[in-house]
Write a protein that holds these residues in place. Structure first.
Motif, PDB file in Angstrom:
ATOM      1  N   GLN A 173       0.811  -1.222   0.000  1.00  0.00           N
ATOM      2  CA  GLN A 173       0.000   0.000   0.000  1.00  0.00           C
ATOM      3  C   GLN A 173       0.845   1.272   0.000  1.00  0.00           C
ATOM      4  O   GLN A 173       0.465   2.266  -0.618  1.00  0.00           O
ATOM      5  CB  GLN A 173      -0.927   0.011   1.218  1.00  0.00           C
ATOM      6  N   MET A 174       1.971   1.245   0.699  1.00  0.00           N
ATOM      7  CA  MET A 174       2.801   2.444   0.799  1.00  0.00           C
ATOM      8  C   MET A 174       3.652   2.665  -0.448  1.00  0.00           C
ATOM      9  O   MET A 174       4.213   3.735  -0.635  1.00  0.00           O
ATOM     10  CB  MET A 174       3.665   2.376   2.054  1.00  0.00           C
ATOM     11  N   ILE A 175       3.723   1.663  -1.309  1.00  0.00           N
ATOM     12  CA  ILE A 175       4.504   1.777  -2.537  1.00  0.00           C
ATOM     13  C   ILE A 175       3.621   2.278  -3.679  1.00  0.00           C
ATOM     14  O   ILE A 175       4.014   3.162  -4.435  1.00  0.00           O
ATOM     15  CB  ILE A 175       5.168   0.425  -2.874  1.00  0.00           C
ATOM     16  N   ASP A 176       2.417   1.693  -3.788  1.00  0.00           N
ATOM     17  CA  ASP A 176       1.485   2.100  -4.847  1.00  0.00           C
ATOM     18  C   ASP A 176       0.069   1.804  -4.365  1.00  0.00           C
ATOM     19  O   ASP A 176      -0.452   0.688  -4.568  1.00  0.00           O
ATOM     20  CB  ASP A 176       1.803   1.360  -6.149  1.00  0.00           C
ATOM     21  N   ALA A 177      -0.541   2.783  -3.738  1.00  0.00           N
ATOM     22  CA  ALA A 177      -1.864   2.605  -3.129  1.00  0.00           C
ATOM     23  C   ALA A 177      -2.923   2.228  -4.153  1.00  0.00           C
ATOM     24  O   ALA A 177      -3.788   1.382  -3.882  1.00  0.00           O
ATOM     25  CB  ALA A 177      -2.274   3.871  -2.379  1.00  0.00           C
ATOM     26  N   GLU A 178      -2.880   2.837  -5.326  1.00  0.00           N
ATOM     27  CA  GLU A 178      -3.897   2.540  -6.347  1.00  0.00           C
ATOM     28  C   GLU A 178      -3.766   1.107  -6.861  1.00  0.00           C
ATOM     29  O   GLU A 178      -4.761   0.417  -7.055  1.00  0.00           O
ATOM     30  CB  GLU A 178      -3.821   3.547  -7.491  1.00  0.00           C
ATOM     31  N   ALA A 179      -2.549   0.654  -7.078  1.00  0.00           N
ATOM     32  CA  ALA A 179      -2.333  -0.726  -7.530  1.00  0.00           C
ATOM     33  C   ALA A 179      -2.761  -1.710  -6.444  1.00  0.00           C
ATOM     34  O   ALA A 179      -3.318  -2.769  -6.736  1.00  0.00           O
ATOM     35  CB  ALA A 179      -0.871  -0.947  -7.910  1.00  0.00           C
ATOM     36  N   SER A 180      -2.515  -1.342  -5.181  1.00  0.00           N
ATOM     37  CA  SER A 180      -2.930  -2.183  -4.059  1.00  0.00           C
ATOM     38  C   SER A 180      -4.448  -2.348  -4.039  1.00  0.00           C
ATOM     39  O   SER A 180      -4.972  -3.449  -3.882  1.00  0.00           O
ATOM     40  CB  SER A 180      -2.431  -1.578  -2.740  1.00  0.00           C
ATOM     41  N   LYS A 181      -5.163  -1.238  -4.216  1.00  0.00           N
ATOM     42  CA  LYS A 181      -6.631  -1.282  -4.255  1.00  0.00           C
ATOM     43  C   LYS A 181      -7.112  -2.115  -5.441  1.00  0.00           C
ATOM     44  O   LYS A 181      -8.088  -2.863  -5.332  1.00  0.00           O
ATOM     45  CB  LYS A 181      -7.206   0.135  -4.344  1.00  0.00           C
ATOM     46  N   ALA A 182      -6.443  -1.996  -6.579  1.00  0.00           N
ATOM     47  CA  ALA A 182      -6.832  -2.753  -7.771  1.00  0.00           C
ATOM     48  C   ALA A 182      -6.651  -4.247  -7.553  1.00  0.00           C
ATOM     49  O   ALA A 182      -7.493  -5.046  -7.980  1.00  0.00           O
ATOM     50  CB  ALA A 182      -6.025  -2.284  -8.982  1.00  0.00           C
TER      51      ALA A 182
END
Length: 193
Positions: A173-182
């Motif tokens: 999440q702290m690296i790429d929040a949008e990719a994490s949500k996806a």
């Protein structure tokens, strides 16, 4: 069909926890008749010498103190037995599981109750259950080389007989929040009914 869910929350973040939010979504999709919740952010005691002595004493020979010492363990095991589905909200802390979750597992992994040893090796006694794990992490990739939580959890659940396991991940999440949500949305979309 899911009748009874045992929901296990392990995050210390409370309502801000992503693993808890994902577990909310999973439970909502399952729409079970009954949900039993166990919040491991509240203390589950570590096993100790007196617990081990009580557990090692044949049930008919246990003292009242030994029975009291195992009372929580017995209750946790009954919660597990009664459930047909586990929903485990699990954050990755320092590459592993939170200490409260490890304490919970130590309390339920009792020989002769959750598993037994046979001539062919250990046999899990909690068969016929499904587990859905909602995993959240700040920087650790689920099933990546530094994730010691998710593979460990699959192993220990399998050890007690739970092999139908699905993972819903919101990792890194702290690296790429949008990719994490996806990733979480994709896992939820593919969650078996």
């Amino acid at each position: 069909m899911t009748n009874t869910v045992l929901r296990i929350d392990a995050s210390a973040r409370g309502t801000d926890s992503v693993s808890r939010q994902l577990a909310d979504e999973v439970v909502s999709r399952l729409n079970p008749a009954t949900v039993v919740s166990r919040d491991l952010a509240e203390t589950v005691p570590q096993i100790d010498t007196r617990w081990l002595e009580a557990n090692g004493t044949p049930e008919a020979e246990r003292t009242p103190d030994q029975r009291a010492r195992l009372a929580l363990s017995d209750a946790l095991i009954e919660e597990l037995r009664a459930a047909d589905t586990l929903v485990i909200a699990l954050p990755i802390y320092n590459f592993g599981v939170p200490s409260g979750f490890k304490a919970w597992f130590d309390q339920i992994a009792r020989a002769g109750i959750a598993f037994r040893y046979t001539e062919e090796g250990p046999e899990g006694l909690m068969k016929g259950k499904r587990a859905i794990i909602t995993v959240a992490s700040g920087g650790t990739e689920v099933d990546g080389p530094i994730d010691f939580a998710t593979p460990w959890l699959r192993h220990v659940l399998g050890f007690i007989g739970i092999t139908d396991i699905q993972v819903v991940r919101s990792d890194r999440q702290m690296i790429d929040a949008e990719a994490s949500k996806a990733r979480a949305a994709d896992d939820l979309a593919h969650l078996a009914a």
